[in-house]
Design a protein around this motif. Structure first.
Motif, PDB file in Angstrom:
ATOM      1  N   THR A   1       6.476  -1.290   7.317  1.00 59.57           N
ATOM      2  CA  THR A   1       6.217   0.058   6.816  1.00 59.57           C
ATOM      3  C   THR A   1       7.525   0.807   6.684  1.00 59.57           C
ATOM      4  O   THR A   1       8.359   0.773   7.582  1.00 59.57           O
ATOM      5  N   ARG A   2       7.688   1.493   5.553  1.00 57.10           N
ATOM      6  CA  ARG A   2       8.869   2.339   5.400  1.00 57.10           C
ATOM      7  C   ARG A   2       8.424   3.749   5.025  1.00 57.10           C
ATOM      8  O   ARG A   2       7.365   3.959   4.441  1.00 57.10           O
ATOM      9  N   LEU A   3       9.256   4.693   5.351  1.00 54.29           N
ATOM     10  CA  LEU A   3       8.980   6.111   5.143  1.00 54.29           C
ATOM     11  C   LEU A   3       9.803   6.625   3.971  1.00 54.29           C
ATOM     12  O   LEU A   3      11.001   6.369   3.883  1.00 54.29           O
ATOM     13  N   GLU A   4       9.129   7.317   3.062  1.00 55.33           N
ATOM     14  CA  GLU A   4       9.792   7.998   1.948  1.00 55.33           C
ATOM     15  C   GLU A   4       9.448   9.476   2.038  1.00 55.33           C
ATOM     16  O   GLU A   4       8.314   9.841   2.339  1.00 55.33           O
ATOM     17  N   ARG A   5      10.400  10.334   1.748  1.00 53.01           N
ATOM     18  CA  ARG A   5      10.180  11.776   1.851  1.00 53.01           C
ATOM     19  C   ARG A   5       9.449  12.354   0.647  1.00 53.01           C
ATOM     20  O   ARG A   5       8.691  13.297   0.763  1.00 53.01           O
ATOM     21  N   GLU A   6       9.680  11.801  -0.534  1.00 48.65           N
ATOM     22  CA  GLU A   6       9.104  12.349  -1.772  1.00 48.65           C
ATOM     23  C   GLU A   6       8.524  11.223  -2.619  1.00 48.65           C
ATOM     24  O   GLU A   6       9.080  10.126  -2.662  1.00 48.65           O
TER      25      GLU A   6
ATOM     26  N   HIS B   1       0.854  -1.189   0.000  1.00 42.64           N
ATOM     27  CA  HIS B   1       0.000   0.000   0.000  1.00 42.64           C
ATOM     28  C   HIS B   1       0.890   1.239   0.000  1.00 42.64           C
ATOM     29  O   HIS B   1       1.841   1.317   0.778  1.00 42.64           O
ATOM     30  N   LEU B   2       0.578   2.190  -0.850  1.00 34.98           N
ATOM     31  CA  LEU B   2       1.271   3.481  -0.876  1.00 34.98           C
ATOM     32  C   LEU B   2       0.330   4.505  -0.260  1.00 34.98           C
ATOM     33  O   LEU B   2      -0.798   4.686  -0.731  1.00 34.98           O
ATOM     34  N   TYR B   3       0.793   5.160   0.812  1.00 32.94           N
ATOM     35  CA  TYR B   3      -0.041   6.105   1.553  1.00 32.94           C
ATOM     36  C   TYR B   3       0.637   7.460   1.685  1.00 32.94           C
ATOM     37  O   TYR B   3       1.858   7.526   1.889  1.00 32.94           O
ATOM     38  N   GLY B   4      -0.168   8.502   1.668  1.00 32.77           N
ATOM     39  CA  GLY B   4       0.273   9.797   2.161  1.00 32.77           C
ATOM     40  C   GLY B   4       0.164   9.774   3.676  1.00 32.77           C
ATOM     41  O   GLY B   4      -0.431   8.861   4.260  1.00 32.77           O
TER      42      GLY B   4
ATOM     43  N   VAL C   1       4.203   1.820   2.247  1.00 38.71           N
ATOM     44  CA  VAL C   1       5.157   2.897   2.019  1.00 38.71           C
ATOM     45  C   VAL C   1       4.402   4.183   2.329  1.00 38.71           C
ATOM     46  O   VAL C   1       3.336   4.427   1.763  1.00 38.71           O
ATOM     47  N   VAL C   2       4.934   4.977   3.248  1.00 39.64           N
ATOM     48  CA  VAL C   2       4.302   6.229   3.647  1.00 39.64           C
ATOM     49  C   VAL C   2       5.156   7.377   3.121  1.00 39.64           C
ATOM     50  O   VAL C   2       6.361   7.437   3.392  1.00 39.64           O
ATOM     51  N   TYR C   3       4.514   8.276   2.379  1.00 48.33           N
ATOM     52  CA  TYR C   3       5.194   9.438   1.826  1.00 48.33           C
ATOM     53  C   TYR C   3       4.877  10.642   2.701  1.00 48.33           C
ATOM     54  O   TYR C   3       3.721  11.043   2.817  1.00 48.33           O
ATOM     55  N   SER C   4       5.922  11.182   3.340  1.00 52.27           N
ATOM     56  CA  SER C   4       5.714  12.326   4.227  1.00 52.27           C
ATOM     57  C   SER C   4       7.011  13.100   4.404  1.00 52.27           C
ATOM     58  O   SER C   4       8.068  12.508   4.599  1.00 52.27           O
ATOM     59  N   ARG C   5       6.883  14.405   4.371  1.00 53.12           N
ATOM     60  CA  ARG C   5       8.026  15.278   4.679  1.00 53.12           C
ATOM     61  C   ARG C   5       8.046  15.663   6.154  1.00 53.12           C
ATOM     62  O   ARG C   5       9.012  16.235   6.626  1.00 53.12           O
ATOM     63  N   THR C   6       6.955  15.362   6.876  1.00 51.20           N
ATOM     64  CA  THR C   6       6.837  15.830   8.255  1.00 51.20           C
ATOM     65  C   THR C   6       6.993  14.742   9.307  1.00 51.20           C
ATOM     66  O   THR C   6       7.354  15.042  10.441  1.00 51.20           O
ATOM     67  N   LEU C   7       6.700  13.497   8.965  1.00 45.80           N
ATOM     68  CA  LEU C   7       6.847  12.419   9.948  1.00 45.80           C
ATOM     69  C   LEU C   7       8.321  12.165  10.234  1.00 45.80           C
ATOM     70  O   LEU C   7       9.144  12.155   9.317  1.00 45.80           O
TER      71      LEU C   7
END
Length: 185
Positions: free
Chosen positions: A99-104, A46-49, A85-91
């Protein structure tokens, strides 16, 4: 190659949230929820904002509380079994397993995910889905239209973008919710 699907539960006038940010009107009944579970079951990633992930992360701990419906327990198990995959500049970090975090959002990286994936991917939230639609990455759309007009709020589909679609299937549920399965051209 895996498919990238976009699923949205919207009002009849196309909003996922009303003007006050509410979406209680979109809560699926057991029939719709079971159908969504079956759509989500083949999804491997799953790709999430950020906001959508924060809404969905509750499914990590659902499952043993008294009074839960079997359909809710099933969805929690389906959700936990998939990568995120969570896309966030603030987390600063993400708190759920797998779950992994991507900035962009990087369209080329998502294309590589599709090319390499053994299971389908889904993208959630219209803000994150918009650049995926623009890049031609979204293969299918699953819309659940609720019989309510909310008059404004957060649109469920990208604005200012033409997307040609073919209707693959449709279904009407007892609650009046209408499901549309569409394929991008």
């Amino acid at each position: 190659m895996a498919k990238l699907t976009y699923l949205a539960i919207t009002s009849l006038d196309g909003y996922i949230e009303d003007a006050d940010g509410g979406f209680g009107w979109a809560a699926p009944d057991a029939e719709v929820h079971a159908f969504v579970n079956d759509l989500e079951r083949p999804v491997g990633t799953h790709l999430y904002g950020r906001r959508m992930w924060e809404t969905m992360e509750v499914w990590q701990t659902i499952g043993e509380q008294p009074g839960l419906d079997a359909v809710e327990i099933d969805f929690a198990q389906v959700w936990r079994a998939a990568d995120k995959v969570v896309y966030s500049r603030t987390l600063d970090a993400v708190s759920t397993p797998r779950t992994r975090l991507e900035r962009e959002f990087d369209a080329a990286a998502v294309q590589r995910l599709k090319d390499e994936a053994e299971r389908d991917l889904s993208i959630s939230g219209p803000g994150l889905a918009a650049p995926a639609f623009r890049a031609g990455l979204v293969d299918e759309v699953h819309l659940f239209l609720h019989p309510v007009v909310v008059g404004g709020g957060k649109p469920g589909l990208p604005r200012g973008l033409r997307i040609d679609l073919d209707l693959v299937d449709e279904r009407r549920f007892a609650s009046g919710v209408t499901y549309l399965h569409l394929r991008t051209r």
